[in-house]
Motif scaffolding. Structure first.
Motif, short mmCIF file in Angstrom:
data_model
loop_
_atom_site.label_atom_id
_atom_site.label_comp_id
_atom_site.label_asym_id
_atom_site.label_seq_id
_atom_site.Cartn_x
_atom_site.Cartn_y
_atom_site.Cartn_z
N MET A 1 0.86 -1.15 0.00
CA MET A 1 0.00 0.00 0.00
C MET A 1 0.91 1.22 0.00
SD MET A 1 -3.13 1.02 2.57
CE MET A 1 -2.50 -0.06 3.78
N TYR A 2 0.66 2.15 -0.88
CA TYR A 2 1.45 3.37 -1.02
C TYR A 2 0.83 4.48 -0.17
CZ TYR A 2 3.54 7.41 -3.34
OH TYR A 2 4.20 8.58 -3.62
N VAL A 3 1.67 5.23 0.53
CA VAL A 3 1.22 6.35 1.36
C VAL A 3 1.66 7.64 0.65
CG1 VAL A 3 1.31 7.44 3.63
CG2 VAL A 3 1.53 4.95 3.44
N PRO A 4 0.79 8.24 -0.17
CA PRO A 4 1.20 9.42 -0.93
C PRO A 4 1.23 10.67 -0.06
CG PRO A 4 -1.10 8.92 -1.37
CD PRO A 4 -0.58 7.83 -0.46
N GLU A 5 1.89 11.70 -0.59
CA GLU A 5 1.91 13.02 0.05
C GLU A 5 0.45 13.47 0.24
OE1 GLU A 5 4.21 16.31 1.35
OE2 GLU A 5 5.12 14.89 -0.06
N GLY A 6 0.11 13.96 1.41
CA GLY A 6 -1.24 14.43 1.67
C GLY A 6 -2.19 13.36 2.16
N SER A 7 -1.71 12.11 2.28
CA SER A 7 -2.56 11.03 2.79
C SER A 7 -2.90 11.28 4.25
CB SER A 7 -1.82 9.69 2.66
OG SER A 7 -2.50 8.68 3.37
N LYS A 8 -4.05 10.79 4.66
CA LYS A 8 -4.44 10.93 6.06
C LYS A 8 -3.53 10.12 6.99
CE LYS A 8 -7.88 7.25 5.87
NZ LYS A 8 -9.26 6.88 6.05
N PHE A 9 -2.76 9.18 6.43
CA PHE A 9 -1.85 8.36 7.23
C PHE A 9 -0.52 9.06 7.52
CE2 PHE A 9 -3.83 4.17 5.52
CZ PHE A 9 -4.89 4.31 6.41
N VAL A 10 -0.16 10.07 6.74
CA VAL A 10 1.11 10.77 6.94
C VAL A 10 1.10 11.43 8.31
CG1 VAL A 10 2.58 12.66 6.14
CG2 VAL A 10 1.54 11.13 4.48
N GLY A 11 2.15 11.18 9.09
CA GLY A 11 2.25 11.74 10.44
C GLY A 11 1.60 10.89 11.50
N SER A 12 0.93 9.81 11.10
CA SER A 12 0.29 8.91 12.05
C SER A 12 1.20 7.72 12.32
CB SER A 12 -1.03 8.36 11.50
OG SER A 12 -1.95 9.38 11.26
N ALA A 13 1.08 7.20 13.53
CA ALA A 13 1.77 5.94 13.83
C ALA A 13 1.00 4.81 13.15
CB ALA A 13 1.82 5.72 15.34
N ILE A 14 1.68 3.71 12.90
CA ILE A 14 1.02 2.56 12.26
C ILE A 14 -0.20 2.15 13.07
CG2 ILE A 14 1.26 0.12 11.66
CD1 ILE A 14 4.15 0.77 10.81
N GLN A 15 -0.08 2.17 14.41
CA GLN A 15 -1.22 1.79 15.25
C GLN A 15 -2.38 2.76 15.11
OE1 GLN A 15 0.68 1.65 19.03
NE2 GLN A 15 0.48 3.85 19.41
N GLY A 16 -2.11 4.00 14.75
CA GLY A 16 -3.15 5.01 14.58
C GLY A 16 -3.90 4.92 13.27
N THR A 17 -3.44 4.05 12.37
CA THR A 17 -4.11 3.91 11.08
C THR A 17 -5.31 2.98 11.15
OG1 THR A 17 -2.71 2.04 10.44
CG2 THR A 17 -1.95 4.26 9.82
N ASN A 18 -5.47 2.29 12.26
CA ASN A 18 -6.56 1.32 12.48
C ASN A 18 -6.54 0.17 11.48
OD1 ASN A 18 -7.62 2.73 14.69
ND2 ASN A 18 -8.72 4.11 13.31
N LEU A 19 -5.37 -0.13 10.92
CA LEU A 19 -5.27 -1.28 10.02
C LEU A 19 -5.52 -2.59 10.76
CD1 LEU A 19 -2.17 -0.19 7.89
CD2 LEU A 19 -4.56 -0.22 7.19
#
Length: 94
Positions: A1-19
């Motif tokens: 999975m690619y995390v592009p510039e401006g993604s809501k995941f940028v700046g979040s910890a992996i645990q904060g992504t709710n994956l």
């Protein structure tokens, strides 16, 4: 999975992504030339990170934006007369 510039995941910890709540496990984090196997849950995601994930296909498919599919319209052109004559089946032989 690619995390592009401006993604809501940028700046979040992996645990904060709710994956994990969606039964998706992050196996490897690719950051530029660096490969981070089994990244910690508190690892902060950066733009252009790539995540190798394992989990339910439907959950992962929903996270990838749908690409608009371009319909291909091939151009059809006539063969030149001399080439069209040379490619008749009876001229090809056995």
């Amino acid at each position: 999975m690619y995390v592009p510039e401006g993604s809501k995941f940028v700046g979040s910890a992996i645990q904060g992504t709710n994956l994990r709540e969606q039964d998706i496990n992050v196996l490897t984090l690719y950051r530029g030339a660096k490969i981070i196997p089994n990244p910690r849950a508190d690892r902060i995601l950066e733009p252009n990170d790539k995540l190798l994930c394992f989990g339910k296909m439907n959950s992962m498919r929903d996270m990838v934006p749908a690409k608009p599919r371009r319909r291909r319209n091939p151009k059809i052109t006539e063969l030149p007369p001399n080439l069209a004559e040379a490619t008749k089946p009876e001229d090809l032989g056995d």
